[in-house]
Design an enzyme around this catalytic site. Structure first.
Site, PDB file in Angstrom:
ATOM      1  N   SER A 104       5.924  -5.910   5.199  1.00  0.00           N
ATOM      2  CA  SER A 104       5.167  -4.666   5.100  1.00  0.00           C
ATOM      3  C   SER A 104       5.970  -3.645   4.297  1.00  0.00           C
ATOM      4  CB  SER A 104       4.893  -4.156   6.523  1.00  0.00           C
ATOM      5  OG  SER A 104       4.218  -2.939   6.490  1.00  0.00           O
ATOM      6  N   SER A 106      -0.368   4.390   4.562  1.00  0.00           N
ATOM      7  CA  SER A 106      -1.633   3.663   4.440  1.00  0.00           C
ATOM      8  C   SER A 106      -1.996   2.945   5.731  1.00  0.00           C
ATOM      9  CB  SER A 106      -1.573   2.643   3.292  1.00  0.00           C
ATOM     10  OG  SER A 106      -0.612   1.635   3.567  1.00  0.00           O
ATOM     11  N   LYS A 127       0.198   0.249   6.805  1.00  0.00           N
ATOM     12  CA  LYS A 127       0.821  -1.075   6.711  1.00  0.00           C
ATOM     13  C   LYS A 127       1.600  -1.445   7.964  1.00  0.00           C
ATOM     14  CE  LYS A 127       3.311  -0.060   3.184  1.00  0.00           C
ATOM     15  NZ  LYS A 127       2.907   1.353   3.176  1.00  0.00           N
ATOM     16  N   SER A 128       2.533  -0.596   8.336  1.00  0.00           N
ATOM     17  CA  SER A 128       3.387  -0.904   9.490  1.00  0.00           C
ATOM     18  C   SER A 128       2.598  -0.915  10.792  1.00  0.00           C
ATOM     19  CB  SER A 128       4.535   0.100   9.591  1.00  0.00           C
ATOM     20  OG  SER A 128       5.405  -0.054   8.494  1.00  0.00           O
ATOM     21  N   GLY A 171       0.839  -1.198   0.000  1.00  0.00           N
ATOM     22  CA  GLY A 171       0.000   0.000   0.000  1.00  0.00           C
ATOM     23  C   GLY A 171       0.871   1.244   0.000  1.00  0.00           C
ATOM     24  N   LEU A 172       0.234   2.368  -0.181  1.00  0.00           N
ATOM     25  CA  LEU A 172       0.940   3.648  -0.192  1.00  0.00           C
ATOM     26  C   LEU A 172       1.627   3.922   1.137  1.00  0.00           C
ATOM     27  CD1 LEU A 172      -1.778   5.930  -1.860  1.00  0.00           C
ATOM     28  CD2 LEU A 172       0.407   5.234  -2.881  1.00  0.00           C
ATOM     29  N   SER A 173       2.608   4.807   1.104  1.00  0.00           N
ATOM     30  CA  SER A 173       3.195   5.319   2.334  1.00  0.00           C
ATOM     31  C   SER A 173       2.072   5.969   3.146  1.00  0.00           C
ATOM     32  CB  SER A 173       4.269   6.365   1.991  1.00  0.00           C
ATOM     33  OG  SER A 173       4.840   6.891   3.154  1.00  0.00           O
TER      34      SER A 173
END
Length: 184
Positions: free
Chosen positions: A87, A20, A22-23, A16-18
């Site tokens: 991720s 988003s 994810k982390s 996914g985009l920065s």
């Protein structure tokens, strides 16, 4: 290994985009699974780009090599019986497909998890100020601004972080993982 560890290894690939989420989701999911006694390891920029991939930049070629190496590491973890949560923005479909193929060639379960957010919301979040720098021309080749993000068309899991709160997103991911029958 499956018998000894009480689980089968697999890779859950968060893309996914920065900004988003994810982390953030990966950290929370890892904690839930660890608290249950599962063997899980999270791979992200903090533990990959500072060591294994510290010699790579952000050109298209370097991004491809970054994802290739991460794919290899996540496969090895999964072969060892660990649940690997990778991720990474991983913006290019071709690179994600290559990681999927690597796993398939080695009979290792692979699940693409699209952590989706609109560009507008990602820019509003922008915890590191990267979008602002990209818009100002200080960062070149930034995914979503002047470099493409190719959205997954058929991910196994699609999480919309601009729709659901963190707790709901984490619950959906954990429920999905539980449904894969990886635990003995």
């Amino acid at each position: 290994r499956i018998k000894n560890m009480g689980q089968k290894g697999a890779t859950f690939w968060f893309t996914g985009l920065s900004a988003s989420g994810k982390s953030t989701i990966a950290v929370a999911v890892e904690q839930v699974l660890l608290s249950r006694g599962h063997h899980v390891y999270r791979l992200d920029g903090d533990n990959i780009r500072t060591g294994l991939n510290k010699n790579l930049g952000f050109s298209a070629e370097d991004r491809t090599e970054n994802i290739r190496r991460i794919g290899e590491v996540s496969r090895l973890f999964a072969e060892a019986g660990v649940l690997s949560i990778a991720s990474f923005i991983s913006p290019y479909t071709e690179d994600r497909d290559a990681v999927r193929a690597l796993h398939a060639e080695n009979n290792v379960p692979f699940f693409e998890c699209y952590i989706d957010v609109s560009l507008e919301v990602a820019e509003e979040r922008d915890p590191k100020g990267l979008y602002k720098k990209a818009r100002a021309g200080e960062i070149k080749g930034f995914t979503g601004i002047d470099d493409p993000y190719e959205e997954p068309t058929t991910p196994e899991l699609h999480i919309k972080t601009h729709v659901d709160d963190l707790e709901t997103c984490v619950a959906k991911v954990v429920e999905f993982i539980d449904a894969q029958n990886l635990f003995g």
